[in-house]
Motif scaffolding. Structure first.
Motif, short mmCIF file in Angstrom:
data_model
loop_
_atom_site.label_atom_id
_atom_site.label_comp_id
_atom_site.label_asym_id
_atom_site.label_seq_id
_atom_site.Cartn_x
_atom_site.Cartn_y
_atom_site.Cartn_z
N LEU A 15 1.01 -1.17 0.43
CA LEU A 15 -0.31 0.02 -0.14
C LEU A 15 0.90 1.36 0.06
CD1 LEU A 15 -2.88 1.00 0.11
CD2 LEU A 15 -2.86 1.25 3.13
N ILE A 16 1.40 1.23 0.88
CA ILE A 16 2.91 2.35 0.83
C ILE A 16 3.40 2.43 -0.74
CG2 ILE A 16 4.93 3.35 1.74
CD1 ILE A 16 3.97 2.03 4.42
N LYS A 17 3.35 1.46 -1.43
CA LYS A 17 4.65 1.76 -2.65
C LYS A 17 3.70 2.33 -3.80
CE LYS A 17 6.23 -2.82 -3.32
NZ LYS A 17 6.70 -3.34 -3.68
N LEU A 18 2.29 1.58 -3.42
CA LEU A 18 1.47 2.39 -4.32
C LEU A 18 1.31 3.51 -4.58
CD1 LEU A 18 -1.75 -0.60 -4.52
CD2 LEU A 18 0.07 -0.29 -6.14
N SER A 19 1.34 3.77 -2.79
CA SER A 19 1.08 5.07 -2.87
C SER A 19 1.87 6.67 -3.30
CB SER A 19 0.27 5.50 -0.76
OG SER A 19 -0.60 4.96 -0.55
N ALA A 20 3.32 6.38 -2.70
CA ALA A 20 4.16 6.65 -3.41
C ALA A 20 4.85 6.71 -4.21
CB ALA A 20 6.06 5.91 -2.53
N GLU A 44 -3.29 4.59 6.95
CA GLU A 44 -3.30 6.13 5.95
C GLU A 44 -3.03 6.65 5.57
OE1 GLU A 44 -7.04 7.16 4.26
OE2 GLU A 44 -6.78 7.29 6.58
N ILE A 45 -2.22 7.98 6.99
CA ILE A 45 -1.10 8.29 7.33
C ILE A 45 -0.67 8.14 6.53
CG2 ILE A 45 -0.40 10.31 8.83
CD1 ILE A 45 -2.84 10.17 10.52
N ALA A 46 0.67 7.91 6.82
CA ALA A 46 1.59 6.53 5.91
C ALA A 46 1.80 6.81 5.11
CB ALA A 46 2.16 5.07 7.28
N THR A 47 0.73 6.33 4.69
CA THR A 47 -0.04 5.74 2.83
C THR A 47 0.87 7.65 2.15
OG1 THR A 47 -1.73 6.47 2.72
CG2 THR A 47 -1.06 3.77 3.12
N VAL A 48 -0.05 8.90 3.16
CA VAL A 48 -0.08 9.85 2.55
C VAL A 48 0.83 10.69 2.68
CG1 VAL A 48 -0.91 12.33 3.04
CG2 VAL A 48 -2.40 10.34 3.27
N ILE A 49 2.60 10.42 3.80
CA ILE A 49 3.24 10.99 3.95
C ILE A 49 4.19 10.50 2.27
CG2 ILE A 49 5.42 10.78 4.87
CD1 ILE A 49 3.74 10.70 7.66
N ALA A 50 3.97 8.93 1.94
CA ALA A 50 4.82 8.36 1.34
C ALA A 50 4.48 9.07 -0.09
CB ALA A 50 4.68 7.24 0.85
N ARG A 51 3.45 9.34 -0.46
CA ARG A 51 2.49 10.08 -1.97
C ARG A 51 3.35 11.84 -2.01
NH1 ARG A 51 0.22 9.17 -5.97
NH2 ARG A 51 -1.66 10.71 -6.56
N GLU A 52 3.63 12.23 -1.25
CA GLU A 52 4.36 13.88 -0.75
C GLU A 52 3.42 14.77 -1.49
OE1 GLU A 52 8.45 13.09 -1.63
OE2 GLU A 52 9.18 11.75 0.33
N SER A 53 2.31 15.17 -1.21
CA SER A 53 1.40 15.51 -2.39
C SER A 53 1.84 16.94 -1.53
CB SER A 53 -0.49 15.53 -1.86
OG SER A 53 -0.34 13.72 -1.79
N LYS A 54 0.88 17.96 -2.56
CA LYS A 54 1.24 19.60 -2.65
C LYS A 54 0.41 19.93 -1.96
CE LYS A 54 2.56 20.02 -7.41
NZ LYS A 54 3.02 20.37 -8.91
N LEU A 55 -1.17 19.00 -1.65
CA LEU A 55 -1.62 19.77 -0.94
C LEU A 55 -1.92 18.31 -0.20
CD1 LEU A 55 -4.04 20.96 0.22
CD2 LEU A 55 -5.48 20.73 -1.58
#
Length: 200
Positions: free
Chosen positions: A61-66, A107-118
């Motif tokens: 899941l973290i890989k997919l998010s990143a 879930e928060i870890a996946t958001v961190i992995a994505r490094e979104s602008k917002l």
């Protein structure tokens, strides 16, 4: 459409459609874009109730998010940021065996992995214990340092205001006040906002 806090962020993400108006991201009109295109532009979203994925491990899941090939050590580093013992979680399945607090952190870890602008968090404190909530404050501060993007947090918890650069108060589907924590809380305490809105 009844516009509340959660509805507002779902409209920004493209999960729901607004009745009127435009949605701008860095000056670009994204009103007609679907969820996938908004995500590709750099919007990340964490649900109030995290989604379970039977058959998918935390690492997957973290890989997919990143959206890039990261190794287990990198995934473990991200899990550690949200207070999870990486060795115990990285190969676990994202299913009903995990508690609400564990799912929220993953879930928060996946958001961190994505490094979104917002990055948008819809009531991140929902369903977690006090210790986990206290840790969330540190997580949000780490996100600000690591990602360097904007973070939008929908919350009823006053403690989250302490780390906010700007606070937006909503009442009856309208923006009632925008300002610093002290400015917004001062208006609430003085009851001036309630009085003004009741007269409209």
């Amino acid at each position: 459409m009844d516009l509340g806090k959660s509805t507002l962020v779902k409209i920004i993400m493209g999960i729901e459609k607004q009745d009127s108006g435009e949605i701008l991201l860095n000056g670009k009109d994204i009103t007609k874009l679907n969820i996938e295109k908004r995500a590709n532009l750099g919007i990340g979203f964490a649900f109030q109730q995290p989604v379970k994925f039977k058959g998918i491990t935390v690492y997957d899941l973290i890989k997919l998010s990143a959206q890039k090939d990261i190794n287990k050590k990198e995934a473990c580093d991200i899990l550690s940021m949200v207070g999870l013992c990486a060795k115990e979680y990285v190969d676990r399945e994202v299913n009903n065996s995990l508690s609400g607090g564990e799912l929220k952190r993953i879930e928060i870890a996946t958001v961190i992995a994505r490094e979104s602008k917002l990055t948008i968090f819809d009531e991140p404190e929902a369903g977690i214990d006090l210790w986990s909530f206290n840790s969330l404050i540190n997580v949000f501060e780490n996100i600000r340092e690591k990602i360097k993007g904007a973070t939008l947090i929908i919350s009823h918890q006053e403690r989250i205001l302490n780390i906010a650069d700007t606070v937006v108060l909503m009442k009856n589907g309208k923006i009632a006040k925008v300002g610093s924590k002290d400015e917004v809380m001062g208006s609430v305490i003085n009851n001036s906002i309630c009085c003004k809105l009741d007269q409209n």
